[in-house]
Scaffold this active site. Structure first.
Site, PDB file in Angstrom:
ATOM      1  N   SER A   7       0.963  -0.809   0.344  1.00  0.00           N
ATOM      2  CA  SER A   7      -0.260  -0.342  -0.252  1.00  0.00           C
ATOM      3  C   SER A   7       0.742   1.514   0.007  1.00  0.00           C
ATOM      4  CB  SER A   7      -1.185  -0.423   1.181  1.00  0.00           C
ATOM      5  OG  SER A   7      -1.478   1.552   1.743  1.00  0.00           O
ATOM      6  N   HIS A  32      -0.598  -1.427  -4.630  1.00  0.00           N
ATOM      7  CA  HIS A  32      -2.373  -1.861  -4.433  1.00  0.00           C
ATOM      8  C   HIS A  32      -2.130   0.400  -3.470  1.00  0.00           C
ATOM      9  CE1 HIS A  32      -5.607  -2.286  -1.539  1.00  0.00           C
ATOM     10  NE2 HIS A  32      -5.696  -1.281  -0.751  1.00  0.00           N
ATOM     11  N   ASP A  34      -4.634   3.888  -2.361  1.00  0.00           N
ATOM     12  CA  ASP A  34      -5.848   3.662  -1.585  1.00  0.00           C
ATOM     13  C   ASP A  34      -6.111   5.150  -1.684  1.00  0.00           C
ATOM     14  OD1 ASP A  34      -6.620   0.937   0.311  1.00  0.00           O
ATOM     15  OD2 ASP A  34      -3.947   1.959   0.864  1.00  0.00           O
ATOM     16  N   MET A  36      -8.934   7.871  -1.275  1.00  0.00           N
ATOM     17  CA  MET A  36     -10.269   7.613   0.025  1.00  0.00           C
ATOM     18  C   MET A  36     -10.519   9.761  -0.228  1.00  0.00           C
ATOM     19  SD  MET A  36      -8.202   7.210   3.580  1.00  0.00           S
ATOM     20  CE  MET A  36      -7.203   5.606   3.710  1.00  0.00           C
ATOM     21  N   HIS A  65      -8.194   0.661  -4.602  1.00  0.00           N
ATOM     22  CA  HIS A  65      -9.391   0.373  -3.997  1.00  0.00           C
ATOM     23  C   HIS A  65     -10.153   1.353  -3.340  1.00  0.00           C
ATOM     24  CE1 HIS A  65      -9.810  -0.233   1.210  1.00  0.00           C
ATOM     25  NE2 HIS A  65     -10.676  -0.485   0.844  1.00  0.00           N
ATOM     26  N   MET A  67     -12.175   4.455  -1.105  1.00  0.00           N
ATOM     27  CA  MET A  67     -12.898   4.050   0.024  1.00  0.00           C
ATOM     28  C   MET A  67     -13.621   5.254  -0.223  1.00  0.00           C
ATOM     29  SD  MET A  67     -10.169   3.529   2.065  1.00  0.00           S
ATOM     30  CE  MET A  67      -8.678   3.449   0.882  1.00  0.00           C
ATOM     31  N   MET A 136     -11.671  -6.094   4.939  1.00  0.00           N
ATOM     32  CA  MET A 136     -11.237  -5.017   5.367  1.00  0.00           C
ATOM     33  C   MET A 136     -11.009  -5.292   7.321  1.00  0.00           C
ATOM     34  SD  MET A 136     -10.242  -2.234   3.904  1.00  0.00           S
ATOM     35  CE  MET A 136      -9.574  -1.648   5.115  1.00  0.00           C
ATOM     36  N   PHE A 142      -7.392   5.345   7.517  1.00  0.00           N
ATOM     37  CA  PHE A 142      -6.072   5.437   7.811  1.00  0.00           C
ATOM     38  C   PHE A 142      -4.752   3.911   7.887  1.00  0.00           C
ATOM     39  CE2 PHE A 142      -8.694   8.203  10.274  1.00  0.00           C
ATOM     40  CZ  PHE A 142      -8.420   9.021   9.656  1.00  0.00           C
ATOM     41  N   GLY A 143      -3.376   3.773   7.447  1.00  0.00           N
ATOM     42  CA  GLY A 143      -3.001   3.353   8.250  1.00  0.00           C
ATOM     43  C   GLY A 143      -2.093   3.160   9.087  1.00  0.00           C
ATOM     44  N   ASP A 174      -6.466  -7.035   4.172  1.00  0.00           N
ATOM     45  CA  ASP A 174      -6.192  -4.897   4.342  1.00  0.00           C
ATOM     46  C   ASP A 174      -6.607  -4.519   5.375  1.00  0.00           C
ATOM     47  OD1 ASP A 174      -5.118  -2.183   3.592  1.00  0.00           O
ATOM     48  OD2 ASP A 174      -6.772  -2.143   1.924  1.00  0.00           O
ATOM     49  N   GLY A 175      -5.441  -3.881   5.838  1.00  0.00           N
ATOM     50  CA  GLY A 175      -5.168  -3.388   7.726  1.00  0.00           C
ATOM     51  C   GLY A 175      -4.731  -3.883   8.303  1.00  0.00           C
TER      52      GLY A 175
HETATM   53  C1  DX5 Z   1      -6.385   1.865   5.066  1.00  0.00           C
HETATM   54  C2  DX5 Z   1      -6.408   1.578   3.674  1.00  0.00           C
HETATM   55  C3  DX5 Z   1      -4.924   0.191   3.855  1.00  0.00           C
HETATM   56  C4  DX5 Z   1      -3.770   0.653   4.295  1.00  0.00           C
HETATM   57  C5  DX5 Z   1      -3.015  -0.490   4.982  1.00  0.00           C
HETATM   58  O1  DX5 Z   1      -8.097   2.677   5.230  1.00  0.00           O
HETATM   59  O2  DX5 Z   1      -7.310   0.668   2.746  1.00  0.00           O
HETATM   60  O3  DX5 Z   1      -4.988  -0.337   2.933  1.00  0.00           O
HETATM   61  O4  DX5 Z   1      -2.782   1.403   3.931  1.00  0.00           O
HETATM   62  O5  DX5 Z   1      -2.238  -0.047   6.110  1.00  0.00           O
HETATM   63  P1  DX5 Z   1      -1.556  -0.767   7.022  1.00  0.00           P
HETATM   64  O6  DX5 Z   1      -0.739  -1.856   6.571  1.00  0.00           O
HETATM   65  O7  DX5 Z   1      -0.470   0.651   7.826  1.00  0.00           O
HETATM   66  O8  DX5 Z   1      -2.637  -1.250   8.334  1.00  0.00           O
HETATM   67 ZN    ZN Z   2      -6.468  -0.148   1.072  1.00  0.00          ZN
END
Ligand code: DX5
Ligand code: ZN
Length: 220
Positions: A7, A32, A34, A36, A65, A67, A136, A142-143, A174-175
């Protein structure tokens, strides 16, 4: 096939091409992305222009992905930018079948995403048409969040359904997927493994990707 979908949310945006090269050198095989919108999730990231910018600098598939509240409106722009896979959240799609067909019609592989509180049954009717189901394992936005352990049973449920129904969708997670949690999701049946903060760290990205994949493959 176990794959690392790294990601780029956790990457250094000022050096995106270098960051992608390092994660790829470590064995990552899917990018990947993300996306948002600040509405569906409480954060804003990037959109089709960033996908278009990275398209020429990598051979790897771009897994977007979404969101965002109204994915239908943006599907043509992601196709145009060079996305290979697009996944949409069941929670925002009033006409999920139509949205997935829209992705297919634009030459991309469709995925459907489940938030942690959404029952697996919510996507039962579209399972035959999706390329992948994304589970998920944190609430999106958030990461670097903590892995939600109930996700393991949800992955197992999807793997069992796939077998019972004779389908071939891939299972992505993911997550919070990191060195300490990856074995449990692989044992349950996930094979597209999204990881951000466990991979991108200054000076360690390539080694992190390699170690992550070694742990994941040992659990397969
Ligand atoms: C969260 C994202 C993830 C995120 C994962 O909303 O969809 O893809 O980047 O990050 P990590 O691996 O740090 O949990
Ligand atoms: Zn993601």
């Amino acid at each position: 096939m176990i794959e690392l979908a790294f990601s780029i949310l956790a990457a250094d945006f000022a050096h995106l091409a270098d960051e992608i090269a390092l994660a790829t050198a470590g064995g990552g095989s899917i990018v990947h992305v993300d996306v948002m919108d600040g509405h569906f999730v409480p954060n804003i990231t990037f959109g089709p222009p960033v996908v278009a910018a990275i398209r020429p600098i990598t051979q790897l598939p771009l897994d977007c992905h979404l969101m965002i509240e109204d994915p239908d409106q943006f599907i043509p722009a992601f196709a145009e930018a060079g996305a290979d896979m697009v996944s949409v959240h069941v929670e925002v799609c009033r006409h999920l079948n139509r949205t997935l067909q829209h992705i297919i019609d634009h030459g991309m592989k469709p995925g459907v995403v489940l938030n942690p509180a959404t029952p697996v049954e919510a996507i039962f009717e579209v399972l035959p048409m999706v390329h992948h189901v994304l589970v998920m394992s944190v609430n999106p936005g958030f990461g670097g969040q903590k892995f939600l352990p109930r996700s393991v049973d949800r992955i197992r449920h999807l793997a069992r359904l796939r077998q019972e129904l004779g389908l071939h969708y891939r299972i992505e997670v993911d997550g919070g997927v990191a060195h300490d949690t990856v074995a449990s999701v692989v044992e349950a049946g996930a094979e597209m493994l999204v990881a951000g903060s466990a991979i991108f760290q200054p000076g360690q990205t390539e080694a992190n990707a390699r170690d992550f994949l070694r742990t994941a493959r040992a659990a397969a």
